[in-house]
Scaffold this motif. Structure first.
Motif, PDB file in Angstrom:
ATOM      1  N   ASP A  72     -12.007  -0.814   6.750  1.00 46.20           N
ATOM      2  CA  ASP A  72     -12.765  -2.035   6.453  1.00 46.20           C
ATOM      3  C   ASP A  72     -12.354  -3.234   7.314  1.00 46.20           C
ATOM      4  O   ASP A  72     -13.170  -4.079   7.629  1.00 46.20           O
ATOM      5  N   TYR A  73     -11.067  -3.304   7.639  1.00 43.76           N
ATOM      6  CA  TYR A  73     -10.564  -4.508   8.309  1.00 43.76           C
ATOM      7  C   TYR A  73     -10.056  -4.189   9.713  1.00 43.76           C
ATOM      8  O   TYR A  73      -9.151  -3.362   9.874  1.00 43.76           O
ATOM      9  N   PRO A  74     -10.609  -4.867  10.736  1.00 44.42           N
ATOM     10  CA  PRO A  74     -10.164  -4.567  12.101  1.00 44.42           C
ATOM     11  C   PRO A  74      -8.717  -4.967  12.356  1.00 44.42           C
ATOM     12  O   PRO A  74      -8.106  -4.470  13.298  1.00 44.42           O
TER      13      PRO A  74
ATOM     14  N   ILE B 284      -4.278  -3.409   0.107  1.00 40.87           N
ATOM     15  CA  ILE B 284      -4.591  -4.545   0.982  1.00 40.87           C
ATOM     16  C   ILE B 284      -6.021  -4.970   0.684  1.00 40.87           C
ATOM     17  O   ILE B 284      -6.915  -4.136   0.597  1.00 40.87           O
ATOM     18  N   PHE B 285      -6.216  -6.257   0.478  1.00 46.37           N
ATOM     19  CA  PHE B 285      -7.577  -6.766   0.371  1.00 46.37           C
ATOM     20  C   PHE B 285      -7.658  -8.087   1.108  1.00 46.37           C
ATOM     21  O   PHE B 285      -6.667  -8.522   1.721  1.00 46.37           O
ATOM     22  N   LYS B 286      -8.816  -8.699   1.092  1.00 48.57           N
ATOM     23  CA  LYS B 286      -8.986  -9.901   1.905  1.00 48.57           C
ATOM     24  C   LYS B 286      -9.188 -11.133   1.044  1.00 48.57           C
ATOM     25  O   LYS B 286      -9.826 -11.068  -0.017  1.00 48.57           O
ATOM     26  N   ARG B 287      -8.616 -12.232   1.481  1.00 45.53           N
ATOM     27  CA  ARG B 287      -8.830 -13.515   0.806  1.00 45.53           C
ATOM     28  C   ARG B 287      -9.063 -14.507   1.924  1.00 45.53           C
ATOM     29  O   ARG B 287      -8.158 -14.734   2.736  1.00 45.53           O
TER      30      ARG B 287
ATOM     31  N   ASP C 132      -2.074 -12.040   9.051  1.00 46.42           N
ATOM     32  CA  ASP C 132      -3.155 -11.984  10.044  1.00 46.42           C
ATOM     33  C   ASP C 132      -3.331 -10.562  10.565  1.00 46.42           C
ATOM     34  O   ASP C 132      -4.382 -10.215  11.092  1.00 46.42           O
ATOM     35  N   LEU C 133      -2.248  -9.800  10.491  1.00 45.36           N
ATOM     36  CA  LEU C 133      -2.278  -8.443  11.043  1.00 45.36           C
ATOM     37  C   LEU C 133      -1.356  -7.566  10.191  1.00 45.36           C
ATOM     38  O   LEU C 133      -0.245  -7.972   9.869  1.00 45.36           O
ATOM     39  N   VAL C 134      -1.854  -6.391   9.839  1.00 49.46           N
ATOM     40  CA  VAL C 134      -1.009  -5.419   9.152  1.00 49.46           C
ATOM     41  C   VAL C 134      -0.969  -4.148   9.989  1.00 49.46           C
ATOM     42  O   VAL C 134      -2.015  -3.616  10.375  1.00 49.46           O
ATOM     43  N   VAL C 135       0.251  -3.706  10.294  1.00 51.75           N
ATOM     44  CA  VAL C 135       0.423  -2.473  11.056  1.00 51.75           C
ATOM     45  C   VAL C 135       0.872  -1.379  10.082  1.00 51.75           C
ATOM     46  O   VAL C 135       1.887  -1.531   9.395  1.00 51.75           O
ATOM     47  N   LEU C 136       0.090  -0.317  10.016  1.00 46.70           N
ATOM     48  CA  LEU C 136       0.444   0.803   9.148  1.00 46.70           C
ATOM     49  C   LEU C 136       1.299   1.774   9.954  1.00 46.70           C
ATOM     50  O   LEU C 136       0.852   2.321  10.962  1.00 46.70           O
ATOM     51  N   ALA C 137       2.551   1.944   9.505  1.00 44.74           N
ATOM     52  CA  ALA C 137       3.453   2.858  10.216  1.00 44.74           C
ATOM     53  C   ALA C 137       3.089   4.282   9.824  1.00 44.74           C
ATOM     54  O   ALA C 137       3.719   4.905   8.979  1.00 44.74           O
TER      55      ALA C 137
END
Lengths: 390, 666
Positions: B355-357, B471-474, B496-501
């Motif tokens: 969903d989120y770039p 994770i969701f957006k606000r 601003d950015l989430v990195v999934l390991a």
């Protein structure tokens, strides 16, 4: 047998809930929706409950009643534990000791005596059928779809429309169906989450016997709570169970479902925890809504697997929350308002009640409404008698 | 049998492993009473030098011609005792082992019952050993060449070692370039050397080595034969580019009508490529490839008036008539180095990856931070509204690892450290960024890892103990819903950015290799080694070895070490030039075989075929066993309708008395 523990009664708390499997990663509490408004930290309970000496103290903590049974903790747990069941286990200790809140006690007693937690007489379970010609199941007659209504839908004047509209729709679509009528009895979903083990076990046995007697191809549940409870807690049921949205999506595909009118509204669908997270039914309700002409279907940011619980389950209907912080249902309705949705569509009687309360509390009655999908489908055919639903 | 059987029976204490539960004295006395037993002894460790000497001396002194060792499973020490027999001139197959440890002392508590069972097992072994026949193992020539499947760092290293030892190597790589996953990485932990800088010389070495035949953009289609003598068939896929002419100039890709229209696999889809492409600038071979699924000319039969790549190519290398080519060759050993897939976070929808770039994977981060990546090394992401340089960045550990809910129970072993490395690189490039790492345990087990983890924390990377749930957006921020488990605080932190390991998974196309080489998988679905400790690069298929992440997640040093191990193991048959073939294999009695072929269909090792023979002037079909392929499992024998195929040392006349003895019948 070499000192082996043969029965579940002999299991320790830690064994029963696999507490030693926990790695304390925090995904349970991290995902728990009520942490924003209560002190519940389910991970702590999983950690502390390993100490048998603490069980009594833990069972007296008010937070154990904050759990809504949404199952997010269990779905997210990387080790296959069901943290919420630890809370239910603690509730069981309270129920066993007889020190439950009067509301809970009454709900349980009513379920035992009358087959529903709403303190309504068993004899009036079929009152919702008044004025309708409903086919009632007979054990010796085979039927394709055996309907299970749910206590809340059967008795609550606000949501009985779900069952009523279903009958009208089935008749119109020529579906082979039958309802259980007054023989139907509570599925035990809330009894389970309230921690009344013994009663739940009895309900499962009785219902299994009752439902297995009918020559039905499958059971169609109107409430996601009954649906998921049958699927997960009724191992000996001899037929598959569907939620009604699955049946209707099937009819839609077979082109047996035709709506007379359209509905030019912006609709947002709220995934009920018991339907979505717990049973993976996400697409069928959306397919139904999209099939309505004129509907603009929008999505919550927290949709599907990330849907926000409405706090209707887990016995919360009988345990009032102490928290003064905004209810999750209100958060949800504010989100819907921000999306400028005209209708919040749901497919669960509890969600209707909690979300509608939130609309009223926030004073949004003019701007939006909460509707069960069956309500909307009924309105499309002009079949709904407004006076009937009030 | 001409000579009278003279048996020696040796009961092992295995320290207290056996002796604590089994009364070894009683078993010894009992063994002494059995027919044909000349001598029975017990000893603390039969497998030790003095233990073996005991047996050898008795053979010489008493003229023993059969030996029973009652100890452990034959898996480990049957070869030990066979060798002992051989050393004093007795046929090594005159040995029978009674397993009184795994089938006795280890699984029983009752001393009396365990002793009684040990006696029965000894009696059964005695009943059988008298009937054994002398066998001789054979040797066949081994082809002095190896096949290496997969040309990532594991395959490249194994190929180089085997080639440097002087043997021919066929290095087969499925994709258009060698290099594998390591080529995609920016820096390597914990030393921070540039991955490409240390890898590309090896890629070039592999391609230029006189002993290595590189088959890039190729797939192994068939493997027949056995250790020492594998027959291999490889499909060289058509590149539609004549590699002998292509100069790698890239004019074709620039001119392609679909230039920069497709997600570039090498950049994890963050960059774009044309229908004709070089996967990355340092690709080896540096030859262009036309994607047959994307090219207009190949999919639709026309591309304008004439394909632009053809017009652009001054070397006239484009060849739409090119066909796949089949190459066959023989090798003596095979190294499997097929690598891994990264976990697809779409399987954990709660993290909103689809969903989120600005929720990205660790491998995407590698490309983003790499100077050769799609942004030239600038860390910029789209937050759904605009391109931004992220200032608040989160890493989530264990995505798709240690997680039963997605079926991956194992630790992927690299994510903790690549996260630490990436956090460091981000801090280097965006000094005012806040970087948080959400973890459940930090596993910094390798050389220099803990020191690196210490360094990174002191650089200001905040480690928060708690594995995020959602994770969701606000607004335009990502909200990470997590509990800080050390303070028991549920949090909704904004980024601003989430990195999934993301962790490592077996490749989705592993099934093909499994079927091709008859490999097994461990419960984690990676390829199974022959022994978790003592045969870590071998497989159950003789002559087939494992290297790198196809066997399980590992970092680069471990991968290279294992590749070198696999190369050394593969070199054994090549250097010896011979492979031994076990004598305990199935044998066909051609006189009674009816040629029904039932055994052929039963054999799990495709070791049996039907051949035509002359039987008294008639051509008849009979079964024939390829002794090099046969494992002596006995399935054929169990299935044979006329008792015409039996494994040596496990013939009916040998095992029926053994079974009778187990039932108390002498």
């Amino acid at each position: 047998m070499r000192g082996m523990k043969m029965t579940t009664e002999n299991q320790t708390f830690a064994e029963k809930f696999d507490l030693l499997g926990c790695i304390q990663c925090g995904r349970c509490t991290g995902g728990c929706p009520v942490t924003v408004r209560t002190n519940l930290n389910v991970r702590r309970f999983v950690y502390d409950a390993y100490n048998e000496d603490l069980l009594d103290e833990l069972s007296r903590m008010a937070e154990i009643w904050d759990c809504t049974g949404c199952h997010t903790c269990a779905v997210r747990c990387p080790k296959g534990l069901k943290p919420l069941e630890v809370l239910i286990g603690l509730r069981s200790l309270v129920v066993e000791s007889g020190k439950t809140q009067p509301t809970v006690r009454d709900a349980l007693e009513s379920t035992f005596m009358e087959g529903n937690p709403w303190e309504k007489p068993r004899a009036t379970r079929g009152d919702w059928m008044e004025g309708l010609d409903v086919k009632i199941a007979q054990p010796d007659q085979s039927v394709e779809n055996l309907f299970f209504v749910c206590c809340t839908i059967a008795y609550d004047p606000r949501v009985k429309i779900v069952a009523q509209n279903m009958v009208r729709l089935l008749e119109k679509a020529g579906v082979d169906y039958a309802f259980l009528g007054e023989d139907e009895s509570c599925c035990g979903s809330e009894v389970f989450t309230l921690g009344e083990d013994g009663l739940f076990e009895m309900i499962v046995e009785d219902n299994t016997e009752l439902l297995n007697e009918y020559q039905a191809k499958r059971i169609v549940a109107l409430s996601p709570h009954c649906f998921t409870t049958f699927k997960t807690h009724y191992p000996d049921l001899n037929k598959p169970v569907l939620h009604y949205t699955q049946l209707l999506a099937e009819l839609l595909e077979q082109e047996k479902l035709v709506f007379k009118n359209g509905l030019a509204k912006k609709i947002v669908f709220h995934d009920p925890c018991y339907l979505g997270k717990q049973s993976g039914v996400f697409d069928e309700p959306r397919r139904l809504l999209k099939a309505i002409e004129g509907v603009e279907l929008v999505e919550f940011n927290r949709a599907r697997e990330r849907s926000l619980c409405c706090e209707g389950g887990g016995g919360k209907m009988w345990v009032e929350s102490e928290s003064k912080i905004e209810r999750l249902a209100e958060t949800r309705i504010k989100d819907a308002r921000a999306l400028e949705a005209d209708i919040v569509a749901v497919a669960c009687p509890f969600c209707v009640l909690t979300l509608e309360d939130a609309v009223k509390a926030l004073g949004y009655e003019e701007e939006m409404r909460v509707a069960e999908i069956m309500e909307l489908l009924g309105e499309l055919d002009g079949a709904q008698d407004k006076s009937n639903s009030a | 049998m001409t000579e009278k059987p003279k048996l020696g029976v040796y009961i092992c204490h295995c320290g207290i492993n056996i002796a604590a539960t089994v009364d070894v004295e009683e078993v010894t006395e009992y063994a002494q009473s059995l027919p044909n037993v000349v001598v029975a002894r017990n000893y603390s460790y039969m497998c030790s030098d003095p233990g073996q000497l005991l047996i050898k001396n008795d053979i010489k002194e008493h003229g023993l011609n059969r030996v029973v060792v009652a100890s452990c499973s034959p898996r480990m020490h049957e070869p030990t005792f066979r060798k002992a027999l051989q050393e004093v001139g007795l046929n090594p197959y005159y040995l029978e082992m009674a397993n009184i440890r795994e089938q006795g002392s280890w699984v029983h508590e009752d001393r009396e019952a365990a002793t009684a069972k040990a006696k029965t097992l000894v009696a059964a072994a005695v009943a059988k050993v008298r009937l054994l026949e002398p066998l001789t193992s054979r040797e066949v020539d081994a082809e002095p060449a190896a096949l290496v499947i997969g040309a990532g760092i594991a395959g490249i290293q194994a190929a180089l070692d085997i080639a440097d030892a002087g043997f021919k190597v066929y290095l087969v790589e499925k994709s258009p370039s060698v290099g594998g996953r390591m080529a995609q990485l920016d820096k390597t932990f914990p030393t921070l050397d540039c991955s490409a800088c240390i890898l590309t010389p090896k890629m070039v070495d592999a391609a230029n080595h006189p002993n290595i035949e590189l088959l890039a953009y190729s797939e192994v289609e068939e493997v027949g034969g056995f250790v020492g003598n594998f027959d291999v068939k490889v499909r060289k896929k058509a590149r539609y580019v004549d590699v002998s002419k292509c100069t790698g100039c890239g004019d074709c890709a620039k001119e392609c009508r679909l230039a920069n229209r497709f997600p570039n696999e090498f950049d994890e889809g963050l960059g774009k490529r044309s229908a004709i492409y070089l996967p990355f600038p340092q690709a080896v071979p540096a030859k262009y490839t036309i994607d047959p699924e994307k090219c207009l000319f190949l999919t639709r039969g026309r591309c304008g008036k004439s394909p632009k790549c053809v017009d652009a190519c001054r070397a006239e290398a484009i060849d739409f008539e090119q066909k796949d080519e089949i190459v066959t060759f023989k090798v003596g050993a095979i190294v499997v180095a097929t690598g891994f897939d990264v976990f697809d976070p779409a399987k954990k929808p709660e993290y909103g990856y689809t969903d989120y770039p600005n929720v990205i994977t660790g491998l995407e981060m590698e490309r983003l931070v790499s100077a050769s990546g799609p942004t030239g090394g600038d860390i910029v992401v789209h937050n759904g509204e605009e391109e931004i340089t992220p200032k608040e960045i989160a890493f989530i550990q264990c995505v798709g690892s240690r997680d039963q809910s997605v079926g991956n129970e194992y630790c992927s072993r690299v994510c903790c450290m690549y996260t630490a490395k990436q956090a460091h690189l981000i801090k280097d490039k965006i000094p005012d960024a806040t970087v948080k790492v959400y973890y459940m345990d930090v596993r910094a087990f390798g050389k220099g890892f803990e020191e690196f983890y210490d360094r990174v924390r002191r650089e200001g990377i905040r480690y928060v103990r708690g594995n995020p749930s959602e994770i969701f957006k606000r607004g335009n921020k990502l909200v990470v819903k997590v509990e800080d488990t050390l303070t028991a605080t549920p949090l909704e932190d904004e980024f601003d950015l989430v990195v999934l390991a993301v962790g490592l998974e077996p490749r989705s196309d592993d099934r093909k290799i499994i079927d091709l080489l008859r490999l097994s998988q461990s419960p984690d679905r990676f390829f199974l080694e022959a022994h978790p400790k003592l045969r870590p690069v071998d497989t159950a298929s003789d002559g087939v070895f494992l290297a790198g992440c196809c066997q399980g997640p590992k970092d680069i040093p471990d991968t290279v070490a294992q590749a070198k191990g696999a190369a050394a193991s593969a070199l054994i048959p090549l250097a010896r030039g011979k492979v031994a073939i076990d004598a305990q294999v199935a044998e066909v009695i051609e006189d009674t075989c009816r040629g029904c072929g039932f055994c052929v269909s039963i054999c799990p090792y495709t070791a049996i075929e039907l051949v035509t023979i002359n039987r008294m002037g008639h051509s008849v079909e009979v079964a024939r066993v390829n002794e090099a392929l046969c494992k002596g499992c006995g399935s054929c024998s169990a299935g044979c309708l006329s008792n015409s195929i039996q494994p040596r040392s496990f013939r009916d006349r040998q095992i029926l008395p053994q079974i009778a003895a187990l039932g108390g019948i002498r």
